[in-house]
Motif scaffolding. Structure first.
Motif, PDB file in Angstrom:
ATOM      1  N   VAL A 224       0.850  -1.188   0.000  1.00 31.34           N
ATOM      2  CA  VAL A 224       0.000   0.000   0.000  1.00 31.34           C
ATOM      3  C   VAL A 224       0.889   1.243   0.000  1.00 31.34           C
ATOM      4  O   VAL A 224       2.086   1.171   0.288  1.00 31.34           O
ATOM      5  N   VAL A 225       0.290   2.365  -0.333  1.00 32.20           N
ATOM      6  CA  VAL A 225       0.998   3.648  -0.338  1.00 32.20           C
ATOM      7  C   VAL A 225       0.201   4.646   0.484  1.00 32.20           C
ATOM      8  O   VAL A 225      -1.010   4.797   0.275  1.00 32.20           O
ATOM      9  N   TYR A 226       0.868   5.314   1.423  1.00 31.34           N
ATOM     10  CA  TYR A 226       0.218   6.302   2.276  1.00 31.34           C
ATOM     11  C   TYR A 226       0.762   7.698   1.946  1.00 31.34           C
ATOM     12  O   TYR A 226       1.941   7.981   2.227  1.00 31.34           O
ATOM     13  N   PRO A 227      -0.045   8.594   1.367  1.00 31.77           N
ATOM     14  CA  PRO A 227       0.396   9.983   1.209  1.00 31.77           C
ATOM     15  C   PRO A 227       0.634  10.594   2.597  1.00 31.77           C
ATOM     16  O   PRO A 227      -0.233  10.520   3.468  1.00 31.77           O
ATOM     17  N   THR A 228       1.813  11.179   2.787  1.00 27.03           N
ATOM     18  CA  THR A 228       2.209  11.614   4.129  1.00 27.03           C
ATOM     19  C   THR A 228       2.836  13.003   4.075  1.00 27.03           C
ATOM     20  O   THR A 228       3.691  13.279   3.223  1.00 27.03           O
ATOM     21  N   ALA A 229       2.420  13.869   5.001  1.00 26.16           N
ATOM     22  CA  ALA A 229       3.025  15.195   5.112  1.00 26.16           C
ATOM     23  C   ALA A 229       4.413  15.057   5.728  1.00 26.16           C
ATOM     24  O   ALA A 229       4.550  14.578   6.856  1.00 26.16           O
ATOM     25  N   ILE A 230       5.440  15.457   4.987  1.00 30.12           N
ATOM     26  CA  ILE A 230       6.800  15.342   5.512  1.00 30.12           C
ATOM     27  C   ILE A 230       7.436  16.708   5.789  1.00 30.12           C
ATOM     28  O   ILE A 230       8.527  16.781   6.347  1.00 30.12           O
ATOM     29  N   LEU A 231       6.760  17.781   5.405  1.00 31.67           N
ATOM     30  CA  LEU A 231       7.244  19.131   5.717  1.00 31.67           C
ATOM     31  C   LEU A 231       6.040  20.017   6.004  1.00 31.67           C
ATOM     32  O   LEU A 231       5.196  20.224   5.133  1.00 31.67           O
ATOM     33  N   THR A 232       5.962  20.511   7.225  1.00 29.20           N
ATOM     34  CA  THR A 232       4.818  21.299   7.680  1.00 29.20           C
ATOM     35  C   THR A 232       5.310  22.557   8.384  1.00 29.20           C
ATOM     36  O   THR A 232       6.286  22.505   9.135  1.00 29.20           O
ATOM     37  N   VAL A 233       4.626  23.672   8.141  1.00 27.34           N
ATOM     38  CA  VAL A 233       5.005  24.946   8.747  1.00 27.34           C
ATOM     39  C   VAL A 233       3.814  25.521   9.504  1.00 27.34           C
ATOM     40  O   VAL A 233       2.695  25.542   8.984  1.00 27.34           O
ATOM     41  N   ALA A 234       4.057  25.976  10.733  1.00 25.73           N
ATOM     42  CA  ALA A 234       3.053  26.703  11.518  1.00 25.73           C
ATOM     43  C   ALA A 234       3.522  28.140  11.676  1.00 25.73           C
ATOM     44  O   ALA A 234       4.672  28.384  12.066  1.00 25.73           O
ATOM     45  N   ARG A 235       2.632  29.093  11.369  1.00 22.58           N
ATOM     46  CA  ARG A 235       2.977  30.512  11.462  1.00 22.58           C
ATOM     47  C   ARG A 235       2.031  31.205  12.439  1.00 22.58           C
ATOM     48  O   ARG A 235       0.814  31.069  12.327  1.00 22.58           O
ATOM     49  N   ASN A 236       2.620  31.925  13.368  1.00 25.73           N
ATOM     50  CA  ASN A 236       1.848  32.773  14.276  1.00 25.73           C
ATOM     51  C   ASN A 236       1.879  34.184  13.699  1.00 25.73           C
ATOM     52  O   ASN A 236       2.910  34.862  13.749  1.00 25.73           O
ATOM     53  N   LEU A 237       0.775  34.622  13.126  1.00 27.21           N
ATOM     54  CA  LEU A 237       0.741  35.904  12.435  1.00 27.21           C
ATOM     55  C   LEU A 237       0.653  37.080  13.391  1.00 27.21           C
ATOM     56  O   LEU A 237       0.832  38.225  12.987  1.00 27.21           O
ATOM     57  N   GLU A 238       0.408  36.805  14.664  1.00 22.04           N
ATOM     58  CA  GLU A 238       0.370  37.872  15.668  1.00 22.04           C
ATOM     59  C   GLU A 238       1.766  38.197  16.181  1.00 22.04           C
ATOM     60  O   GLU A 238       2.090  39.349  16.437  1.00 22.04           O
ATOM     61  N   THR A 239       2.607  37.184  16.325  1.00 19.07           N
ATOM     62  CA  THR A 239       3.956  37.404  16.860  1.00 19.07           C
ATOM     63  C   THR A 239       5.022  37.450  15.774  1.00 19.07           C
ATOM     64  O   THR A 239       6.135  37.922  16.015  1.00 19.07           O
ATOM     65  N   GLY A 240       4.700  36.947  14.584  1.00 14.47           N
ATOM     66  CA  GLY A 240       5.677  36.921  13.517  1.00 14.47           C
ATOM     67  C   GLY A 240       6.617  35.728  13.565  1.00 14.47           C
ATOM     68  O   GLY A 240       7.568  35.649  12.780  1.00 14.47           O
ATOM     69  N   SER A 241       6.362  34.798  14.448  1.00 14.12           N
ATOM     70  CA  SER A 241       7.220  33.611  14.550  1.00 14.12           C
ATOM     71  C   SER A 241       6.675  32.482  13.682  1.00 14.12           C
ATOM     72  O   SER A 241       5.501  32.479  13.293  1.00 14.12           O
ATOM     73  N   GLN A 242       7.537  31.503  13.386  1.00 13.63           N
ATOM     74  CA  GLN A 242       7.100  30.358  12.627  1.00 13.63           C
ATOM     75  C   GLN A 242       7.930  29.134  13.014  1.00 13.63           C
ATOM     76  O   GLN A 242       9.075  29.260  13.459  1.00 13.63           O
ATOM     77  N   THR A 244       8.940  25.110  11.661  1.00 10.23           N
ATOM     78  CA  THR A 244       8.955  24.113  10.601  1.00 10.23           C
ATOM     79  C   THR A 244       9.210  22.741  11.199  1.00 10.23           C
ATOM     80  O   THR A 244      10.106  22.571  12.032  1.00 10.23           O
ATOM     81  N   MET A 245       8.422  21.747  10.774  1.00 13.10           N
ATOM     82  CA  MET A 245       8.652  20.366  11.173  1.00 13.10           C
ATOM     83  C   MET A 245       8.937  19.545   9.917  1.00 13.10           C
ATOM     84  O   MET A 245       8.107  19.483   9.009  1.00 13.10           O
ATOM     85  N   ALA A 246      10.118  18.915   9.888  1.00 12.09           N
ATOM     86  CA  ALA A 246      10.516  18.058   8.771  1.00 12.09           C
ATOM     87  C   ALA A 246      10.603  16.623   9.270  1.00 12.09           C
ATOM     88  O   ALA A 246      11.312  16.327  10.237  1.00 12.09           O
ATOM     89  N   PHE A 247       9.861  15.722   8.606  1.00 12.69           N
ATOM     90  CA  PHE A 247       9.784  14.317   9.009  1.00 12.69           C
ATOM     91  C   PHE A 247      10.691  13.462   8.123  1.00 12.69           C
ATOM     92  O   PHE A 247      10.818  13.702   6.920  1.00 12.69           O
ATOM     93  N   SER A 248      11.279  12.433   8.730  1.00 10.07           N
ATOM     94  CA  SER A 248      12.108  11.497   7.975  1.00 10.07           C
ATOM     95  C   SER A 248      11.986  10.111   8.608  1.00 10.07           C
ATOM     96  O   SER A 248      11.494   9.959   9.728  1.00 10.07           O
ATOM     97  N   GLY A 249      12.458   9.095   7.862  1.00  6.72           N
ATOM     98  CA  GLY A 249      12.452   7.733   8.393  1.00  6.72           C
ATOM     99  C   GLY A 249      11.081   7.226   8.766  1.00  6.72           C
ATOM    100  O   GLY A 249      10.937   6.443   9.717  1.00  6.72           O
ATOM    101  N   ILE A 250      10.068   7.612   8.021  1.00 10.05           N
ATOM    102  CA  ILE A 250       8.691   7.254   8.383  1.00 10.05           C
ATOM    103  C   ILE A 250       8.418   5.793   8.027  1.00 10.05           C
ATOM    104  O   ILE A 250       8.695   5.347   6.918  1.00 10.05           O
ATOM    105  N   ARG A 251       7.867   5.068   8.975  1.00 11.68           N
ATOM    106  CA  ARG A 251       7.472   3.670   8.772  1.00 11.68           C
ATOM    107  C   ARG A 251       6.047   3.477   9.264  1.00 11.68           C
ATOM    108  O   ARG A 251       5.669   3.987  10.315  1.00 11.68           O
ATOM    109  N   TYR A 252       5.266   2.737   8.487  1.00 18.28           N
ATOM    110  CA  TYR A 252       3.902   2.393   8.872  1.00 18.28           C
ATOM    111  C   TYR A 252       3.815   0.899   9.178  1.00 18.28           C
ATOM    112  O   TYR A 252       4.570   0.088   8.657  1.00 18.28           O
ATOM    113  N   ASN A 253       2.850   0.570  10.041  1.00 13.96           N
ATOM    114  CA  ASN A 253       2.515  -0.825  10.352  1.00 13.96           C
ATOM    115  C   ASN A 253       3.726  -1.618  10.846  1.00 13.96           C
ATOM    116  O   ASN A 253       4.004  -2.726  10.396  1.00 13.96           O
ATOM    117  N   ALA A 254       4.436  -1.022  11.810  1.00 17.69           N
ATOM    118  CA  ALA A 254       5.623  -1.669  12.384  1.00 17.69           C
ATOM    119  C   ALA A 254       5.263  -2.682  13.462  1.00 17.69           C
ATOM    120  O   ALA A 254       6.094  -3.476  13.873  1.00 17.69           O
TER     121      ALA A 254
END
Length: 275
Positions: A224-242, A244-254
Protein backbone atom coordinates in the motif's frame (compact mmCIF):
# COMPACT_ATOMS: atom_id res chain seq x y z
CA UNK A 1 3.03 18.40 -3.82
CA UNK A 2 3.51 21.92 -2.48
CA UNK A 3 1.32 24.86 -1.61
CA UNK A 4 3.28 28.13 -1.63
CA UNK A 5 2.19 31.63 -0.61
CA UNK A 6 4.48 34.60 -1.11
CA UNK A 7 3.30 36.99 1.62
CA UNK A 8 1.75 36.78 5.05
CA UNK A 9 -1.18 38.87 3.95
CA UNK A 10 -2.04 36.40 1.20
CA UNK A 11 -2.15 33.58 3.74
CA UNK A 12 -5.21 35.15 5.31
CA UNK A 13 -7.10 35.71 2.07
CA UNK A 14 -9.43 32.91 1.16
CA UNK A 15 -8.52 30.99 -1.95
CA UNK A 16 -10.71 31.93 -4.94
CA UNK A 17 -13.67 29.64 -4.60
CA UNK A 18 -16.93 28.79 -6.23
CA UNK A 19 -19.61 28.50 -3.55
CA UNK A 20 -20.73 24.93 -3.10
CA UNK A 21 -23.78 24.15 -5.21
CA UNK A 22 -24.18 20.44 -4.93
CA UNK A 23 -20.88 19.27 -6.44
CA UNK A 24 -20.90 15.49 -6.20
CA UNK A 25 -22.54 13.95 -3.19
CA UNK A 26 -20.00 14.54 -0.42
CA UNK A 27 -21.10 16.57 2.56
CA UNK A 28 -18.81 18.72 4.71
CA UNK A 29 -18.91 16.07 7.42
CA UNK A 30 -17.82 13.35 4.97
CA UNK A 31 -14.94 15.47 3.66
CA UNK A 32 -13.78 16.27 7.19
CA UNK A 33 -13.99 12.60 8.15
CA UNK A 34 -11.80 11.63 5.18
CA UNK A 35 -9.33 14.44 5.87
CA UNK A 36 -9.10 13.47 9.53
CA UNK A 37 -8.28 9.90 8.53
CA UNK A 38 -5.58 10.95 6.06
CA UNK A 39 -3.89 13.35 8.47
CA UNK A 40 -3.97 11.15 11.57
CA UNK A 41 -5.09 7.55 11.11
CA UNK A 42 -3.38 5.99 8.08
CA UNK A 43 -2.00 2.54 8.89
CA UNK A 44 -2.23 0.75 12.22
CA UNK A 45 0.80 2.58 13.58
CA UNK A 46 3.50 5.02 12.49
CA UNK A 47 7.05 5.86 13.51
CA UNK A 48 9.14 8.81 12.33
CA UNK A 49 11.88 11.26 13.23
CA UNK A 50 11.26 14.98 13.34
CA UNK A 51 13.56 17.97 13.09
CA UNK A 52 11.89 21.15 14.31
CA UNK A 53 13.12 24.68 13.62
CA UNK A 54 11.58 27.58 15.56
CA UNK A 55 12.23 31.07 14.19
CA UNK A 56 11.13 34.19 16.08
CA UNK A 57 10.22 37.56 14.59
CA UNK A 58 13.86 38.69 14.79
CA UNK A 59 15.14 35.68 12.87
CA UNK A 60 16.63 33.89 15.86
CA UNK A 61 16.43 30.11 15.51
CA UNK A 62 16.01 27.29 18.01
CA UNK A 63 16.02 23.63 17.04
CA UNK A 64 14.44 20.47 18.40
CA UNK A 65 14.81 16.83 17.35
CA UNK A 66 12.53 14.01 18.44
CA UNK A 67 11.07 10.65 17.49
CA UNK A 68 7.33 10.16 17.45
CA UNK A 69 5.27 6.99 17.53
CA UNK A 70 1.54 6.71 16.95
CA UNK A 71 -0.76 3.71 17.30
CA UNK A 72 -4.47 3.47 16.57
CA UNK A 73 -6.34 2.15 19.59
CA UNK A 74 -9.35 1.09 17.49
CA UNK A 75 -10.36 0.69 13.84
CA UNK A 76 -12.88 3.54 13.80
CA UNK A 77 -10.57 6.58 13.50
CA UNK A 78 -11.19 7.55 17.09
CA UNK A 79 -8.91 6.63 20.00
CA UNK A 80 -5.13 6.79 19.56
CA UNK A 81 -1.85 6.51 21.46
CA UNK A 82 1.13 8.86 20.97
CA UNK A 83 4.68 8.71 22.31
CA UNK A 84 7.21 11.50 21.61
CA UNK A 85 10.83 11.12 22.70
CA UNK A 86 13.15 14.15 22.50
CA UNK A 87 16.73 13.76 21.29
CA UNK A 88 18.00 17.35 21.21
CA UNK A 89 18.92 19.93 22.37
CA UNK A 90 20.48 19.00 25.69
CA UNK A 91 17.92 20.83 27.83
CA UNK A 92 15.07 18.66 26.51
CA UNK A 93 16.97 15.44 25.74
CA UNK A 94 15.12 12.37 27.07
CA UNK A 95 11.94 14.40 27.66
CA UNK A 96 8.81 12.41 26.78
CA UNK A 97 5.34 13.58 25.76
CA UNK A 98 2.66 10.86 25.75
CA UNK A 99 -1.01 11.08 24.80
CA UNK A 100 -3.95 8.72 25.09
CA UNK A 101 -6.43 10.42 22.79
CA UNK A 102 -10.15 9.82 23.42
CA UNK A 103 -12.53 10.82 20.64
CA UNK A 104 -15.61 11.02 22.89
CA UNK A 105 -16.34 14.66 23.69
CA UNK A 106 -17.22 13.90 27.31
CA UNK A 107 -13.84 12.24 27.95
CA UNK A 108 -10.67 14.33 28.16
CA UNK A 109 -7.47 13.09 26.58
CA UNK A 110 -4.86 11.71 28.96
CA UNK A 111 -1.56 13.55 28.50
CA UNK A 112 1.75 13.13 30.28
CA UNK A 113 5.04 15.02 30.13
CA UNK A 114 8.20 13.52 31.60
CA UNK A 115 10.85 16.14 32.48
CA UNK A 116 14.22 14.41 33.01
CA UNK A 117 15.87 17.45 34.60
CA UNK A 118 13.44 17.09 37.51
CA UNK A 119 12.81 13.36 37.09
CA UNK A 120 9.15 14.37 37.16
CA UNK A 121 6.11 12.96 35.37
CA UNK A 122 3.47 15.67 34.94
CA UNK A 123 -0.11 15.18 33.84
CA UNK A 124 -1.11 17.86 31.35
CA UNK A 125 -4.53 19.25 32.11
CA UNK A 126 -7.20 19.23 29.41
CA UNK A 127 -7.09 23.03 29.33
CA UNK A 128 -3.39 22.95 28.42
CA UNK A 129 -3.83 21.16 25.10
CA UNK A 130 -4.00 24.47 23.23
CA UNK A 131 -0.76 25.80 24.66
CA UNK A 132 2.59 25.83 22.86
CA UNK A 133 4.25 22.48 22.19
CA UNK A 134 7.80 22.81 23.63
CA UNK A 135 7.98 26.53 22.82
CA UNK A 136 7.02 26.13 19.14
CA UNK A 137 4.19 27.58 17.06
CA UNK A 138 2.49 24.18 17.11
CA UNK A 139 0.10 23.46 19.96
CA UNK A 140 -0.15 20.23 21.94
CA UNK A 141 -3.48 19.64 20.21
CA UNK A 142 -1.85 20.04 16.77
CA UNK A 143 0.42 17.08 17.46
CA UNK A 144 -2.31 14.58 18.34
CA UNK A 145 -5.16 16.22 16.42
CA UNK A 146 -8.47 17.88 17.15
CA UNK A 147 -11.62 15.76 17.10
CA UNK A 148 -13.96 16.66 14.21
CA UNK A 149 -16.84 16.31 16.66
CA UNK A 150 -15.68 19.44 18.50
CA UNK A 151 -16.69 21.68 15.60
CA UNK A 152 -19.57 22.37 13.24
CA UNK A 153 -18.41 22.02 9.63
CA UNK A 154 -19.62 23.75 6.48
CA UNK A 155 -18.45 23.33 2.90
CA UNK A 156 -18.11 26.97 1.90
CA UNK A 157 -16.47 26.60 -1.49
CA UNK A 158 -14.42 24.57 -3.94
CA UNK A 159 -11.66 25.12 -6.47
CA UNK A 160 -10.21 22.76 -9.05
CA UNK A 161 -7.86 21.49 -6.35
CA UNK A 162 -9.41 22.07 -2.92
CA UNK A 163 -12.49 21.70 -0.80
CA UNK A 164 -12.83 24.71 1.50
CA UNK A 165 -14.26 23.82 4.91
CA UNK A 166 -15.26 26.28 7.61
CA UNK A 167 -15.25 24.82 11.14
CA UNK A 168 -16.84 26.62 14.10
CA UNK A 169 -16.15 25.34 17.65
CA UNK A 170 -19.20 24.01 19.48
CA UNK A 171 -17.68 25.24 22.74
CA UNK A 172 -16.19 28.68 21.92
CA UNK A 173 -14.90 29.15 25.45
CA UNK A 174 -12.53 26.21 25.10
CA UNK A 175 -10.44 27.72 22.29
CA UNK A 176 -8.80 31.02 21.38
CA UNK A 177 -10.20 31.21 17.82
CA UNK A 178 -13.70 31.84 16.47
CA UNK A 179 -13.48 29.58 13.43
CA UNK A 180 -11.00 27.88 11.13
CA UNK A 181 -10.79 27.40 7.38
CA UNK A 182 -9.27 24.18 6.01
CA UNK A 183 -8.22 23.50 2.44
CA UNK A 184 -8.55 19.78 1.68
CA UNK A 185 -6.90 18.34 -1.41
CA UNK A 186 -9.57 16.74 -3.63
CA UNK A 187 -7.33 13.89 -4.78
CA UNK A 188 -5.66 12.80 -1.54
CA UNK A 189 -8.11 14.32 0.98
CA UNK A 190 -5.07 15.58 2.87
CA UNK A 191 -5.74 18.91 4.65
CA UNK A 192 -3.06 21.11 3.09
CA UNK A 193 -3.72 24.33 4.97
CA UNK A 194 -5.57 25.33 8.13
CA UNK A 195 -6.11 28.98 8.97
CA UNK A 196 -7.43 30.06 12.39
CA UNK A 197 -9.41 33.28 12.74
CA UNK A 198 -10.18 35.46 15.74
CA UNK A 199 -12.87 38.09 16.22
CA UNK A 200 -13.16 40.50 13.32
CA UNK A 201 -12.07 37.85 10.81
CA UNK A 202 -8.46 38.33 11.89
CA UNK A 203 -6.28 35.45 10.73
CA UNK A 204 -4.03 34.67 13.70
CA UNK A 205 -2.39 31.35 12.91
CA UNK A 206 -1.78 29.15 9.87
CA UNK A 207 -0.57 25.57 9.55
CA UNK A 208 0.47 24.55 6.05
CA UNK A 209 1.71 21.32 4.49
CA UNK A 210 4.58 22.21 2.19
CA UNK A 211 5.47 18.75 0.95
CA UNK A 212 3.78 15.35 0.64
CA UNK A 213 5.50 12.04 0.02
CA UNK A 214 4.05 8.64 -0.81
CA UNK A 215 5.30 6.17 1.82
CA UNK A 216 5.18 2.49 0.87
CA UNK A 217 4.12 -0.08 3.46
CA UNK A 218 2.53 -3.51 3.88
CA UNK A 219 -1.06 -3.91 5.01
CA UNK A 220 -2.80 -7.29 5.20
CA UNK A 221 0.04 -8.84 3.17
CA UNK A 222 -0.34 -6.40 0.33
CA UNK A 223 1.63 -3.36 -0.76
CA UNK A 224 0.00 0.00 0.00
CA UNK A 225 1.00 3.65 -0.34
CA UNK A 226 0.22 6.30 2.28
CA UNK A 227 0.40 9.98 1.21
CA UNK A 228 2.21 11.61 4.13
CA UNK A 229 3.02 15.20 5.11
CA UNK A 230 6.80 15.34 5.51
CA UNK A 231 7.24 19.13 5.72
CA UNK A 232 4.82 21.30 7.68
CA UNK A 233 5.00 24.95 8.75
CA UNK A 234 3.05 26.70 11.52
CA UNK A 235 2.98 30.51 11.46
CA UNK A 236 1.85 32.77 14.28
CA UNK A 237 0.74 35.90 12.44
CA UNK A 238 0.37 37.87 15.67
CA UNK A 239 3.96 37.40 16.86
CA UNK A 240 5.68 36.92 13.52
CA UNK A 241 7.22 33.61 14.55
CA UNK A 242 7.10 30.36 12.63
CA UNK A 243 7.98 26.70 13.19
CA UNK A 244 8.96 24.11 10.60
CA UNK A 245 8.65 20.37 11.17
CA UNK A 246 10.52 18.06 8.77
CA UNK A 247 9.78 14.32 9.01
CA UNK A 248 12.11 11.50 7.98
CA UNK A 249 12.45 7.73 8.39
CA UNK A 250 8.69 7.25 8.38
CA UNK A 251 7.47 3.67 8.77
CA UNK A 252 3.90 2.39 8.87
CA UNK A 253 2.51 -0.82 10.35
CA UNK A 254 5.62 -1.67 12.38
CA UNK A 255 3.57 -3.63 14.91
CA UNK A 256 4.12 -1.64 18.11
CA UNK A 257 2.37 -3.09 21.16
CA UNK A 258 -0.03 -0.96 23.18
CA UNK A 259 2.02 -1.62 26.33
CA UNK A 260 4.70 0.73 24.97
CA UNK A 261 2.34 3.67 25.52
CA UNK A 262 2.22 3.36 29.31
CA UNK A 263 3.68 5.36 32.20
CA UNK A 264 6.32 2.71 32.91
CA UNK A 265 8.15 3.71 29.72
CA UNK A 266 8.17 7.47 30.31
CA UNK A 267 11.40 7.32 32.30
CA UNK A 268 12.94 4.39 30.40
CA UNK A 269 11.72 4.32 26.79
CA UNK A 270 12.40 1.19 24.72
CA UNK A 271 15.00 1.19 21.95
CA UNK A 272 12.35 1.46 19.23
CA UNK A 273 11.60 4.96 20.49
CA UNK A 274 15.15 6.18 21.13
CA UNK A 275 16.73 5.27 17.77
Amino acid sequence: MKVTLTATAIICILLPAILYAGEGSMTAAEIVRQANHMALYQGEDTKGSVKMEIKDSQGRIRRRAFNILRKNADTKDRNQLYFTYFLAPADVRKMVFMVHKHAALDVDDDRWLYMPSLDLVKRIAAGDKRTSFVGSDFLYEDISGRSPEEDRHELTGTTDRFYEIKSVPKNPGSVEFEYSISYVDKQTFMPMKMAYYKRGNLCARVIEVMKLENIEAREDNRKVVYPTAILTVARNLETGSQTTMAFSGIRYNAGFGADLFTERYLRRPPRDVMR
